[in-house]
Design a protein around this motif. Sequence first.
Motif: not given
Length: 113
Positions: A82-84, A36-37, A7-8, A17-22
Motif C-alpha cells: 500500500m503506497n500513497s 484483501w478486504y 500482519s503488517g 506506505s505499508l506492506r500487509l502479509s497474509c
Amino acid sequence: QGQLVESGGGLVQAGGSLRLSCATSRSIFSRNTMAWYRQAPGKQRELVASITIGGNTNYANSVKGRFTISRDNAKNTVFLQMNSLKPEDTGVYYCKPPPWSSWGQGTQVTVSS
C-alpha cells in the motif's frame, strides 16, 4: 475452513506506505483466489483487491494505482503493498478466499493526516 494470519498493519502518515502479509496453509493457498478486504469505522466491509491462482488481479477503484496485491507461492503468503496512503484507507484489513464465510482477526491500518 482453515487458518489465515494477517500482519503488517500499523500507524502511518498520509503519503506513507505499508506492506500487509497474509499467511496460510499450502492447501488453502494453492487452491484459492485470495483477496484483501477492509472495514473502516462505521462502514461496511469492502473488497480491496484480489488475485487468482494464475496471478490475475483486480482492484477497487479507490486503490487502483496505489495498492498492489501479490502472492508468493513458496511461502503460501499473499501481500498487499500500500503506497500513497490516505486517511480514508484507515480500517481493519482482512484476507481470505472470497467464497469463505469466516474471517480472521485482521490487521489494523491507521493513516493520520
